[in-house]
Design an enzyme around this catalytic site. Sequence first.
Site, PDB file in Angstrom:
ATOM      1  N   TYR A 160       0.853  -1.195   0.000  1.00 28.17           N
ATOM      2  CA  TYR A 160       0.000   0.000   0.000  1.00 28.17           C
ATOM      3  C   TYR A 160       0.886   1.241   0.000  1.00 28.17           C
ATOM      4  O   TYR A 160       1.550   1.550   0.988  1.00 28.17           O
ATOM      5  CB  TYR A 160      -0.899  -0.023   1.230  1.00 28.17           C
ATOM      6  CG  TYR A 160      -2.131   0.845   1.154  1.00 28.17           C
ATOM      7  CD1 TYR A 160      -2.367   1.708   0.090  1.00 28.17           C
ATOM      8  CD2 TYR A 160      -3.095   0.779   2.149  1.00 28.17           C
ATOM      9  CE1 TYR A 160      -3.508   2.489   0.033  1.00 28.17           C
ATOM     10  CE2 TYR A 160      -4.245   1.558   2.107  1.00 28.17           C
ATOM     11  CZ  TYR A 160      -4.445   2.411   1.044  1.00 28.17           C
ATOM     12  OH  TYR A 160      -5.581   3.184   0.998  1.00 28.17           O
ATOM     13  N   LYS A 186      -0.678  -0.879  -4.390  1.00 26.22           N
ATOM     14  CA  LYS A 186      -1.950  -0.174  -4.294  1.00 26.22           C
ATOM     15  C   LYS A 186      -1.645   1.300  -4.033  1.00 26.22           C
ATOM     16  O   LYS A 186      -0.953   1.635  -3.072  1.00 26.22           O
ATOM     17  CB  LYS A 186      -2.798  -0.747  -3.164  1.00 26.22           C
ATOM     18  CG  LYS A 186      -4.104   0.015  -2.930  1.00 26.22           C
ATOM     19  CD  LYS A 186      -4.852  -0.529  -1.718  1.00 26.22           C
ATOM     20  CE  LYS A 186      -6.126   0.275  -1.481  1.00 26.22           C
ATOM     21  NZ  LYS A 186      -6.846  -0.145  -0.266  1.00 26.22           N
TER      22      LYS A 186
END
Length: 325
Positions: free
Chosen positions: A142, A167
Site C-alpha cells: 500500500y 496499491k
Amino acid sequence: MFPPGLLAFPLTPFADDDTVASDVFARHLERQLDARRPIGDEASSPSAWFVACGTGEFSALSIAEYRELVRTAVEVVDGRAPVYAGAGGGPQLAREFARIAAECRADGLLLLPPYLVSSTPAGVVEHVRYVAAATPLPIVVYRRANAVIDPAAAITLMDIPNVVGIKDGVGDIDAMSRLVAAARTSGHARAATFGFLNGLPTAEVSAPAYRAIGVDSYSSAVLSFAPDIALAFYDALVTGATDVREQLLEAFYLPLTRLRDQVPGYAVALVKAGARLDGVPVGSVRPPLVEATPEHIDRLGRIIDQGRAVLRAKSLNPEVAEATK
C-alpha cells in the site's frame, strides 16, 4: 497473481457489546458474492476480497479478532475468489499478522504502511522485504502516507518474488503515471505482470484517469452498501458506456465524495452508515473514527436513491431487469 478488476473491501461488523459480529460479516460477504452484473457474454462480480484492511478497520482490531475475520472470510468465499488480508504495524507485528493470515489460508496480503515511522523509499523497500521474507503469501504493497514509493523503489520491489503489486492511495496521477511507466519499461522479467491498483477513497471517481495510465484495478467501498451501483459503474467503465458512467458520477459518486470529505474518517463511517441503511447491522465504527450524523445519514440515503434512479432509468437495476424478462 495480482487480483484484477473490481476489488471488494468489506466492513468489519461490530455487535452492541463491541465484539466482532462474525455472523453479520458472513452475510455481508455473501451479499457481495451473490451480486452479479452482465458484462458482454459473461457476468462481472468482485474479483477479490480484501478483509481487515482500511474499510475493515484493521487498526482497531485485536489479533484474535483479525484471526476470526480472516478465517470467516476464507470459509465463506470458499475459493470463489482470492481473499487478501491486511497486515501492518511495525515490522515484527506485520510478520505476525502475515503468519496468522497464512494459517487461516488467506490467498495474499495487503501490506499497510509501517506504523508512525517515516523513512526513505529505500527504507520502505527494506520494510517490505523484511515482512515478505517471513511469508509465502503474495503481497500487495500500500503506497500511502509514510509508505513512500518512487519509480526506483517500485522497480526494486519487483525483485522480491512474492510482492505482486502496489496499491496507490496517494492520488497524484502524474507521479503514478511515471511510476507505472518506469516499471513497465524497466526491462525487468516481471515488468509486464506486476500489478497496480487504484486504492483511493471512492475510487470510481478517479477510475477513468487511472485506467488511462494503465491501472485497471480499483477498490470499491461502495460494494459494501450498494453493490448494484458499484457493479453497474464498473461494467459501464469496462464496456465504454460513457452515458451510464457519467450519470452515475453526477447523481451518486460526486455527491458521495463531497459528503465524505466533510468529516475525517467518513471514508469508513459513511460506508457503515450505508450498509445499515441497506439492512445490514454492521454496528458502529470504533474510535478514533466518529459516526456519521443523522443529517449526513439522511443525505446519504438520498444519494443512494439518486444512484438507483439512474439504474432504473437505464434498466440496470437487477430487480427491474428480472421483472422485465
